[in-house]
Write a protein that holds these residues in place. Structure first.
Motif, PDB file in Angstrom:
ATOM      1  N   UNK A   1       0.850  -1.177   0.000  1.00  0.00           N
ATOM      2  CA  UNK A   1       0.000   0.000   0.000  1.00  0.00           C
ATOM      3  C   UNK A   1       0.895   1.239   0.000  1.00  0.00           C
ATOM      4  N   UNK A   2       0.640   2.123  -0.948  1.00  0.00           N
ATOM      5  CA  UNK A   2       1.377   3.382  -1.021  1.00  0.00           C
ATOM      6  C   UNK A   2       0.619   4.401  -0.183  1.00  0.00           C
ATOM      7  N   UNK A   3       1.318   5.055   0.736  1.00  0.00           N
ATOM      8  CA  UNK A   3       0.687   6.033   1.612  1.00  0.00           C
ATOM      9  C   UNK A   3       1.117   7.443   1.217  1.00  0.00           C
ATOM     10  N   UNK A   4       0.121   8.304   1.027  1.00  0.00           N
ATOM     11  CA  UNK A   4       0.368   9.681   0.614  1.00  0.00           C
ATOM     12  C   UNK A   4      -0.121  10.593   1.727  1.00  0.00           C
ATOM     13  N   UNK A   5       0.755  11.492   2.177  1.00  0.00           N
ATOM     14  CA  UNK A   5       0.377  12.403   3.261  1.00  0.00           C
ATOM     15  C   UNK A   5       0.950  13.786   3.003  1.00  0.00           C
ATOM     16  N   UNK A   6       0.460  14.751   3.770  1.00  0.00           N
ATOM     17  CA  UNK A   6       0.939  16.129   3.706  1.00  0.00           C
ATOM     18  C   UNK A   6       1.631  16.442   5.011  1.00  0.00           C
ATOM     19  N   UNK A   7       2.858  16.967   4.949  1.00  0.00           N
ATOM     20  CA  UNK A   7       3.618  17.303   6.157  1.00  0.00           C
ATOM     21  C   UNK A   7       4.097  18.737   6.094  1.00  0.00           C
ATOM     22  N   UNK A   8       4.242  19.339   7.279  1.00  0.00           N
ATOM     23  CA  UNK A   8       4.827  20.671   7.371  1.00  0.00           C
ATOM     24  C   UNK A   8       5.919  20.727   8.436  1.00  0.00           C
ATOM     25  N   UNK A   9       6.104  19.654   9.201  1.00  0.00           N
ATOM     26  CA  UNK A   9       7.080  19.652  10.292  1.00  0.00           C
ATOM     27  C   UNK A   9       8.499  19.852   9.786  1.00  0.00           C
ATOM     28  N   UNK A  10       9.229  20.749  10.426  1.00  0.00           N
ATOM     29  CA  UNK A  10      10.634  20.956  10.110  1.00  0.00           C
ATOM     30  C   UNK A  10      10.890  21.639   8.784  1.00  0.00           C
ATOM     31  N   UNK A  11       9.856  22.248   8.225  1.00  0.00           N
ATOM     32  CA  UNK A  11      10.022  22.888   6.922  1.00  0.00           C
ATOM     33  C   UNK A  11       9.582  24.340   6.941  1.00  0.00           C
ATOM     34  N   UNK A  12       9.575  24.943   8.096  1.00  0.00           N
ATOM     35  CA  UNK A  12       9.220  26.356   8.208  1.00  0.00           C
ATOM     36  C   UNK A  12       7.791  26.654   7.816  1.00  0.00           C
ATOM     37  N   UNK A  13       6.879  25.713   8.016  1.00  0.00           N
ATOM     38  CA  UNK A  13       5.474  25.915   7.695  1.00  0.00           C
ATOM     39  C   UNK A  13       5.114  25.598   6.255  1.00  0.00           C
ATOM     40  N   UNK A  14       6.083  25.273   5.430  1.00  0.00           N
ATOM     41  CA  UNK A  14       5.810  24.941   4.029  1.00  0.00           C
ATOM     42  C   UNK A  14       5.261  23.519   3.934  1.00  0.00           C
ATOM     43  N   UNK A  15       4.253  23.333   3.108  1.00  0.00           N
ATOM     44  CA  UNK A  15       3.639  22.017   2.940  1.00  0.00           C
ATOM     45  C   UNK A  15       4.427  21.182   1.932  1.00  0.00           C
ATOM     46  N   UNK A  16       4.572  19.896   2.237  1.00  0.00           N
ATOM     47  CA  UNK A  16       5.237  18.936   1.363  1.00  0.00           C
ATOM     48  C   UNK A  16       4.377  17.685   1.314  1.00  0.00           C
ATOM     49  N   UNK A  17       4.163  17.156   0.134  1.00  0.00           N
ATOM     50  CA  UNK A  17       3.432  15.904  -0.026  1.00  0.00           C
ATOM     51  C   UNK A  17       4.446  14.765   0.018  1.00  0.00           C
ATOM     52  N   UNK A  18       4.220  13.803   0.922  1.00  0.00           N
ATOM     53  CA  UNK A  18       5.157  12.710   1.149  1.00  0.00           C
ATOM     54  C   UNK A  18       4.525  11.403   0.689  1.00  0.00           C
ATOM     55  N   UNK A  19       5.261  10.646  -0.137  1.00  0.00           N
ATOM     56  CA  UNK A  19       4.800   9.361  -0.654  1.00  0.00           C
ATOM     57  C   UNK A  19       5.703   8.275  -0.094  1.00  0.00           C
ATOM     58  N   UNK A  20       5.128   7.346   0.680  1.00  0.00           N
ATOM     59  CA  UNK A  20       5.890   6.266   1.317  1.00  0.00           C
ATOM     60  C   UNK A  20       5.303   4.923   0.926  1.00  0.00           C
ATOM     61  N   UNK A  21       6.143   3.892   0.973  1.00  0.00           N
ATOM     62  CA  UNK A  21       5.672   2.527   0.777  1.00  0.00           C
ATOM     63  C   UNK A  21       5.634   2.064  -0.658  1.00  0.00           C
ATOM     64  N   UNK A  22       6.282   2.775  -1.573  1.00  0.00           N
ATOM     65  CA  UNK A  22       6.323   2.344  -2.964  1.00  0.00           C
ATOM     66  C   UNK A  22       7.373   1.238  -3.078  1.00  0.00           C
ATOM     67  N   UNK A  23       6.968   0.076  -3.551  1.00  0.00           N
ATOM     68  CA  UNK A  23       7.865  -1.077  -3.626  1.00  0.00           C
ATOM     69  C   UNK A  23       8.642  -1.062  -4.942  1.00  0.00           C
ATOM     70  N   UNK A  24       9.563  -0.106  -5.073  1.00  0.00           N
ATOM     71  CA  UNK A  24      10.419   0.005  -6.246  1.00  0.00           C
ATOM     72  C   UNK A  24      11.857   0.171  -5.791  1.00  0.00           C
ATOM     73  N   UNK A  25      12.800  -0.151  -6.669  1.00  0.00           N
ATOM     74  CA  UNK A  25      14.203   0.096  -6.347  1.00  0.00           C
ATOM     75  C   UNK A  25      14.487   1.592  -6.498  1.00  0.00           C
ATOM     76  N   UNK A  26      15.719   2.011  -6.221  1.00  0.00           N
ATOM     77  CA  UNK A  26      16.043   3.433  -6.247  1.00  0.00           C
ATOM     78  C   UNK A  26      15.857   4.050  -7.629  1.00  0.00           C
ATOM     79  N   UNK A  27      16.214   3.330  -8.668  1.00  0.00           N
ATOM     80  CA  UNK A  27      16.041   3.855 -10.023  1.00  0.00           C
ATOM     81  C   UNK A  27      14.557   4.021 -10.354  1.00  0.00           C
ATOM     82  N   UNK A  28      13.744   3.054  -9.948  1.00  0.00           N
ATOM     83  CA  UNK A  28      12.305   3.140 -10.167  1.00  0.00           C
ATOM     84  C   UNK A  28      11.671   4.259  -9.377  1.00  0.00           C
ATOM     85  N   UNK A  29      12.130   4.451  -8.127  1.00  0.00           N
ATOM     86  CA  UNK A  29      11.626   5.550  -7.313  1.00  0.00           C
ATOM     87  C   UNK A  29      11.976   6.893  -7.936  1.00  0.00           C
TER      88      UNK A  29
END
Length: 122
Positions: free
Chosen positions: A46-74
């Protein structure tokens, strides 16, 4: 003399530059990285997509975790997602980070590529 330096944990050589601490080869010829790239991370599929602002000065970042690919595929997937959102981002430590709040757009793009996607966080 060279064997003695290798056993002592040489980290830099004037002949070849930086040395890998694990395989004791020059960083350019390191075999550890090649083995790490070949192994795909284990996950629940399962690929999990979330929005984070921690440690980025209030700027929003979309984080994608759990993708089952190697580094080149990622890296390729990260590039495609950045192009789809029209923004910048990075791939580090098996996580794709896209600048801005693009959760819905990224979820749609990942589902179109055949991934099982869940929204994580609030």
């Amino acid at each position: 003399m060279k064997d003695k330096l290798k056993a002592a944990g040489l980290v830099y050589s004037t002949e070849s530059g930086r040395m890998c601490p694990d395989c004791r080869q020059p960083v350019g010829a390191c075999v550890c990285k090649a083995n790490a790239r070949a192994a795909a991370p284990a996950g629940d599929g399962v690929v999990r997509v979330s929005r984070e602002t921690k440690g980025r000065g209030g700027k929003a970042v979309t984080v994608i975790k759990g993708v089952a690919l190697d580094l080149a595929g990622l890296a390729a997937l990260g590039k495609a997602l950045k192009a789809a959102c029209g923004t910048g981002g990075t791939v580090k430590d098996g996580v794709i980070e896209i600048q801005g709040d693009h959760v819905e757009r990224i979820m749609a793009a990942l589902q179109a590529k055949g991934h099982k996607v869940k929204r994580a966080g609030g």
